[in-house]
Scaffold this motif. Sequence first.
Motif, PDB file in Angstrom:
ATOM      1  N   ILE A   1     -35.747  -4.723  -4.213  1.00 34.00           N
ATOM      2  CA  ILE A   1     -37.112  -4.650  -3.702  1.00 34.00           C
ATOM      3  C   ILE A   1     -37.341  -3.298  -3.028  1.00 34.00           C
ATOM      4  N   THR A   2     -38.384  -2.603  -3.431  1.00 37.57           N
ATOM      5  CA  THR A   2     -38.732  -1.320  -2.829  1.00 37.57           C
ATOM      6  C   THR A   2     -40.058  -1.444  -2.081  1.00 37.57           C
ATOM      7  N   GLY A   3     -40.410  -0.385  -1.345  1.00 39.73           N
ATOM      8  CA  GLY A   3     -41.679  -0.386  -0.632  1.00 39.73           C
ATOM      9  C   GLY A   3     -41.752  -1.414   0.487  1.00 39.73           C
TER      10      GLY A   3
ATOM     11  N   VAL B   1     -47.695   6.502  -0.882  1.00 38.26           N
ATOM     12  CA  VAL B   1     -47.298   6.995   0.439  1.00 38.26           C
ATOM     13  C   VAL B   1     -47.683   5.971   1.509  1.00 38.26           C
ATOM     14  N   PHE B   2     -46.763   5.743   2.439  1.00 45.08           N
ATOM     15  CA  PHE B   2     -47.010   4.877   3.588  1.00 45.08           C
ATOM     16  C   PHE B   2     -46.972   5.749   4.830  1.00 45.08           C
ATOM     17  N   GLU B   3     -48.012   5.640   5.654  1.00 48.92           N
ATOM     18  CA  GLU B   3     -48.131   6.526   6.809  1.00 48.92           C
ATOM     19  C   GLU B   3     -48.472   5.730   8.064  1.00 48.92           C
ATOM     20  N   THR B   4     -47.793   6.062   9.156  1.00 50.32           N
ATOM     21  CA  THR B   4     -48.092   5.466  10.456  1.00 50.32           C
ATOM     22  C   THR B   4     -48.277   6.577  11.476  1.00 50.32           C
ATOM     23  N   GLU B   5     -49.421   6.570  12.146  1.00 48.38           N
ATOM     24  CA  GLU B   5     -49.688   7.557  13.189  1.00 48.38           C
ATOM     25  C   GLU B   5     -49.709   6.870  14.548  1.00 48.38           C
ATOM     26  N   PHE B   6     -48.891   7.377  15.461  1.00 47.97           N
ATOM     27  CA  PHE B   6     -48.883   6.907  16.838  1.00 47.97           C
ATOM     28  C   PHE B   6     -49.837   7.770  17.661  1.00 47.97           C
TER      29      PHE B   6
ATOM     30  N   LEU C   1     -43.110   6.360  -1.613  1.00 46.71           N
ATOM     31  CA  LEU C   1     -42.570   5.154  -2.235  1.00 46.71           C
ATOM     32  C   LEU C   1     -41.269   5.497  -2.951  1.00 46.71           C
ATOM     33  N   TRP C   2     -40.220   4.754  -2.641  1.00 46.65           N
ATOM     34  CA  TRP C   2     -38.921   5.017  -3.231  1.00 46.65           C
ATOM     35  C   TRP C   2     -38.656   4.050  -4.385  1.00 46.65           C
TER      36      TRP C   2
ATOM     37  N   THR D   1     -32.906   5.693  -1.164  1.00 49.51           N
ATOM     38  CA  THR D   1     -32.986   5.364   0.251  1.00 49.51           C
ATOM     39  C   THR D   1     -34.333   5.809   0.810  1.00 49.51           C
ATOM     40  N   PRO D   2     -35.031   4.952   1.526  1.00 48.79           N
ATOM     41  CA  PRO D   2     -36.311   5.367   2.122  1.00 48.79           C
ATOM     42  C   PRO D   2     -36.106   6.515   3.101  1.00 48.79           C
ATOM     43  N   LYS D   3     -37.100   7.420   3.162  1.00 50.72           N
ATOM     44  CA  LYS D   3     -37.012   8.580   4.032  1.00 50.72           C
ATOM     45  C   LYS D   3     -38.339   8.815   4.740  1.00 50.72           C
ATOM     46  N   LEU D   4     -38.281   8.879   6.069  1.00 52.02           N
ATOM     47  CA  LEU D   4     -39.459   9.171   6.877  1.00 52.02           C
ATOM     48  C   LEU D   4     -39.526  10.661   7.188  1.00 52.02           C
TER      49      LEU D   4
END
Length: 260
Positions: free
Chosen positions: A75-77, A205-210, A238-239, A244-247
Amino acid sequence: QREWFKRTLAESKAKWKVWGASGGTLDWRVDPQNLPPGMGNAWPSKSYGSFGGGDFGAAYSERGEIYDHIRREGITGFATVSGDRHSFWAGYSAKSLPPETFEPVGIAFITGSISAPGLVESWEHSFPKDHPLRPIHLADRPGKDRPEATINLTLHHGVRSAIEYAKTGDIAAARALRNPDVAPHLEFIDMGGHGYAVVTAASDVFETEFVCIPRPIAPTEAADGGPIRYRVKHQAKLWHQGETPKLVQTILEGDPKLSV
């Protein structure tokens, strides 16, 4: 519920599988085995300690079952978004940390609270100033209204980094003493931050802004909501299976120096 969750993840055709968790999932771990002599009682082994608990960050067995399932099914994403810790966290979902195998299966985020107080505020009023372990929690600076949250360095880089910063105020020197094995799953942590997070899931692309605001102890009349301490974005492409996922971290505004 767990079996439903695993089945739903495996059957999903969505590019991003987002777990809206009721509590944080990222481990909070410390390395008290690296404390210098004289700082409290000696840690009885060379192993790590668990800081906190009570949420998915310490549910090692059942959380590990979910992560094993994600890896086994390819499972990815997989992305987790949550709150409840009254602090900002960004990192990777992994069953175990060094010295065990560290194999991230997803990305994970925890948002800070808008106004509810957290551990740092509690410690400011309750942590004894003469306690030998105060430097790994808080650092006092002459002329400052409140102490700095060295707990961010402790959880992210290790106790030696926190002690160095508490002693010298030199963030570069503190990071140079980091323990790379204490928290390879973390890219960001702010145990004293208030504000909110904006999550955007695009096709690839998955993005999170603090968005972190000053401590909300007084109202603001500003049309834009008032000043902010920092804005930090974490983005992952998206991997594919076997990757391996990378931020990727981008500081958009301000200086979250103890959090990175």
